[in-house]
Design a protein around this motif. Structure first.
Motif, PDB file in Angstrom:
ATOM      1  N   LEU A  90       1.351   3.413  49.035  1.00 11.94           N
ATOM      2  CA  LEU A  90       0.667   2.312  48.360  1.00 11.94           C
ATOM      3  C   LEU A  90       1.595   1.530  47.437  1.00 11.94           C
ATOM      4  O   LEU A  90       1.482   0.320  47.300  1.00 11.94           O
ATOM      5  N   TRP A  93       3.514  -0.971  49.275  1.00 14.24           N
ATOM      6  CA  TRP A  93       2.608  -2.046  49.646  1.00 14.24           C
ATOM      7  C   TRP A  93       2.387  -2.991  48.467  1.00 14.24           C
ATOM      8  O   TRP A  93       2.353  -4.215  48.627  1.00 14.24           O
ATOM      9  N   GLU A  94       2.265  -2.407  47.262  1.00 13.84           N
ATOM     10  CA  GLU A  94       2.089  -3.224  46.050  1.00 13.84           C
ATOM     11  C   GLU A  94       3.285  -4.134  45.820  1.00 13.84           C
ATOM     12  O   GLU A  94       3.125  -5.316  45.512  1.00 13.84           O
ATOM     13  N   ALA A  97       3.528  -6.871  48.326  1.00 14.36           N
ATOM     14  CA  ALA A  97       2.520  -7.917  48.144  1.00 14.36           C
ATOM     15  C   ALA A  97       3.087  -9.083  47.325  1.00 14.36           C
ATOM     16  O   ALA A  97       2.484 -10.147  47.269  1.00 14.36           O
ATOM     17  N   GLN A 103       2.232 -11.986  51.229  1.00 13.84           N
ATOM     18  CA  GLN A 103       0.963 -12.004  50.522  1.00 13.84           C
ATOM     19  C   GLN A 103       0.701 -13.320  49.784  1.00 13.84           C
ATOM     20  O   GLN A 103      -0.423 -13.817  49.781  1.00 13.84           O
ATOM     21  N   GLU A 107      -2.480 -15.618  50.336  1.00 14.03           N
ATOM     22  CA  GLU A 107      -3.469 -15.867  49.280  1.00 14.03           C
ATOM     23  C   GLU A 107      -3.795 -17.365  49.176  1.00 14.03           C
ATOM     24  O   GLU A 107      -4.939 -17.747  49.035  1.00 14.03           O
TER      25      GLU A 107
ATOM     26  N   VAL B 128      -8.709   0.754  46.233  1.00 20.72           N
ATOM     27  CA  VAL B 128      -8.497   2.204  46.351  1.00 20.72           C
ATOM     28  C   VAL B 128      -8.098   2.737  44.977  1.00 20.72           C
ATOM     29  O   VAL B 128      -7.751   1.967  44.066  1.00 20.72           O
ATOM     30  N   VAL B 135      -6.388  -0.084  42.710  1.00 25.62           N
ATOM     31  CA  VAL B 135      -5.483  -1.094  43.269  1.00 25.62           C
ATOM     32  C   VAL B 135      -6.303  -1.932  44.251  1.00 25.62           C
ATOM     33  O   VAL B 135      -6.960  -1.368  45.139  1.00 25.62           O
ATOM     34  N   TYR B 136      -6.285  -3.236  44.055  1.00 20.57           N
ATOM     35  CA  TYR B 136      -7.079  -4.115  44.919  1.00 20.57           C
ATOM     36  C   TYR B 136      -6.341  -4.386  46.227  1.00 20.57           C
ATOM     37  O   TYR B 136      -5.190  -4.830  46.219  1.00 20.57           O
ATOM     38  N   ILE B 137      -7.012  -4.088  47.328  1.00 19.66           N
ATOM     39  CA  ILE B 137      -6.426  -4.205  48.661  1.00 19.66           C
ATOM     40  C   ILE B 137      -6.817  -5.537  49.289  1.00 19.66           C
ATOM     41  O   ILE B 137      -6.084  -6.099  50.078  1.00 19.66           O
ATOM     42  N   GLU B 138      -7.980  -6.020  48.950  1.00 12.64           N
ATOM     43  CA  GLU B 138      -8.429  -7.290  49.512  1.00 12.64           C
ATOM     44  C   GLU B 138      -9.395  -7.958  48.552  1.00 12.64           C
ATOM     45  O   GLU B 138     -10.071  -7.290  47.766  1.00 12.64           O
ATOM     46  N   ARG B 139      -9.428  -9.230  48.622  1.00  8.30           N
ATOM     47  CA  ARG B 139     -10.364 -10.000  47.820  1.00  8.30           C
ATOM     48  C   ARG B 139     -10.704 -11.265  48.586  1.00  8.30           C
ATOM     49  O   ARG B 139      -9.804 -11.938  49.093  1.00  8.30           O
ATOM     50  N   ARG B 151      -6.247  -9.659  41.783  1.00  8.62           N
ATOM     51  CA  ARG B 151      -5.164 -10.123  42.627  1.00  8.62           C
ATOM     52  C   ARG B 151      -4.940  -9.011  43.650  1.00  8.62           C
ATOM     53  O   ARG B 151      -4.988  -7.836  43.316  1.00  8.62           O
ATOM     54  N   VAL B 152      -4.708  -9.366  44.907  1.00  7.22           N
ATOM     55  CA  VAL B 152      -4.410  -8.341  45.899  1.00  7.22           C
ATOM     56  C   VAL B 152      -3.096  -7.679  45.487  1.00  7.22           C
ATOM     57  O   VAL B 152      -2.130  -8.364  45.177  1.00  7.22           O
ATOM     58  N   GLY B 153      -3.106  -6.347  45.461  1.00  8.13           N
ATOM     59  CA  GLY B 153      -1.940  -5.624  44.959  1.00  8.13           C
ATOM     60  C   GLY B 153      -1.996  -5.400  43.457  1.00  8.13           C
ATOM     61  O   GLY B 153      -1.146  -4.728  42.902  1.00  8.13           O
ATOM     62  N   ARG B 155      -3.704  -4.100  39.733  1.00 10.20           N
ATOM     63  CA  ARG B 155      -4.300  -2.856  39.241  1.00 10.20           C
ATOM     64  C   ARG B 155      -5.250  -3.117  38.080  1.00 10.20           C
ATOM     65  O   ARG B 155      -5.088  -4.108  37.370  1.00 10.20           O
TER      66      ARG B 155
END
Lengths: 284, 284
Positions: A90, A93-94, A97, A103, A107, B128, B135-139, B151-153, B155
């Protein structure tokens, strides 16, 4: 129009590129290359690997692989599951992003892709160019529409796809010449197979502002693509709709795709998308 | 309900974690740690950095930073723009797209998130748990709905958000006790501020199957969240809708959020989501 499960024809295109630059002094790959080689071991077909898989795929002695993997896992670049298997973590991935071409582009584009999907309920795609391949940044899959093989993060040869033609047509002339020089991989009888044909198609894309790829990857699918411009008015991405090849109304989708591409360009601050078109000015 | 531009209160939560494990033999950070330290230098607030920025933020001598950055750029983990500034590269984004808790989860969830968005036109989020943070994976951002900082990615502390409460309520009991032990950062007068209150709320979430977070991050926003189950029937993610706090119909959104969470769980192969509920069986 690409492979979730990889199309056999694509094996070469999606294989990891050779990354063997050795240390100047030792002749062996540097630690950095080894660490990156561990990341290279993971692929869409093999997203979960054992320690020995990684060791073998990265060409590292098991003890070295073990030590580097432990460090990568501690940081969060890899995650180890209850069966001792590794996957991309993860934390990586962060960080990823933050990639402006991944990403961040996605967005900015997402509201316009949503609109395009809601208006048409067809498959919607967003891609960027990397060499002579396109990389798919986003896909909205229509459940009752033509099947599309694309995967986010997946690649496909540019000359065979709508987004690829839209991107190539506006790419650096030197890159266009490399594409025209070939080889041009064929997927169907309709795939562009000669440099002369590709040159004509790219000129047509520049003239019309839109790329149509009909049956080039699979005979049943047609895509309509338009270029997206960035803050310096160069093409940074392309957006497309994929519909069944036999749709009589594929051309009717052109305005919607162009409007979407223009909206994304505007969101990215492209000067050309901030200007009103002359006709709109005349009407107000 | 979080920060695109970072909320000042969040600075500590989003600061890079210390990663200083030294080499056993030399006492200096290993090359792997240095490479990862370079990636750590990039943040949502600082996605584009000069060589000297990276060198300073990663605590590396300029010559070392230069050498490692060159290797990372050659591989595609970083990209250098025409002004000589660095950003996270497309190749790292591609590899990171293989993270099962990132892109793969997102891909499985997307059709259901789309449905939820189309049905409600409210902000939709997927997250997740990572320690005591989400941690935001999608929005999917609704343009005319309440402003959401996610924001995706990005916290956010779990105790203050709907998705976080849904995830914590089903997390390892030891992790729940760590959250309850605090400290619990407060963002508004309505943020859960005591361990006893958090314990009660988590029990309520388990009882009802849904988490409601009202005005905890900003007084104006309320989120309704439900847990998503994975193939082993443990909670792997949470989905939420964010609406204005004063909406009279927030509770009316519960069935839609639960249905979406169940659909994603089914797509992930969760046994509990593949079983028909007793009432549905009775009706057929």
């Amino acid at each position: 129009m690409n492979a979730t499960g990889p199309a056999p024809a694509l094996a070469a295109a999606s294989a990891p590129r050779p990354r063997t630059a050795p240390d100047a002094d030792s002749g062996r790959p540097s630690v950095t290359r080894r660490v990156l080689g561990i990341l290279d071991a993971f692929s869409p077909e093999r997203p979960v690997l054992s320690l020995s898989d990684i060791s073998r795929r990265a060409g590292l002695p098991p003890a070295t692989a073990h030590r580097l993997i432990a460090e990568l896992t501690r940081w969060g670049a890899l995650e180890r599951d209850e069966n001792g298997l590794y996957r991309i973590g993860l934390r990586l991935w962060e960080v990823a992003a933050l990639a402006p071409r991944g990403q961040a582009l996605r967005e900015a584009a997402m509201p316009f892709l949503e609109d395009l999907y809601e208006a048409t309920h067809e498959n919607v795609q967003l891609a960027v160019l990397d060499g002579l391949e396109v990389v798919y940044i986003e896909r909205i899959r229509a459940r009752n529409a033509v099947h599309v093989f694309t995967r986010v993060g997946g690649r496909w040869p540019a000359h065979a796809t709508g987004v690829g033609l839209a991107l190539l047509a506006h790419a650096d002339p030197e890159l266009q010449e490399r594409a025209i020089a070939g080889p041009l991989r064929r997927f169907t009888s309709k795939t562009i197979g000669s440099g002369g044909e590709l040159r004509r198609v790219l000129a047509e894309v520049r003239r019309t502002g839109v790329a149509i790829s009909d049956g080039q990857v699979e005979l049943i699918a047609l895509s309509v693509a338009a270029p997206v411009y960035g803050p310096d008015d160069t093409v940074v991405a392309a957006v497309s709709i994929v519909v069944p090849s036999h749709s009589s109304d594929a051309r009717a989708l052109i305005p919607a795709v162009r409007a979407s591409a223009r909206g994304i360009s505007r969101a990215l601050g492209a000067p050309r998308a901030l200007r009103r078109p002359p006709s709109a000015t005349a009407r107000t």
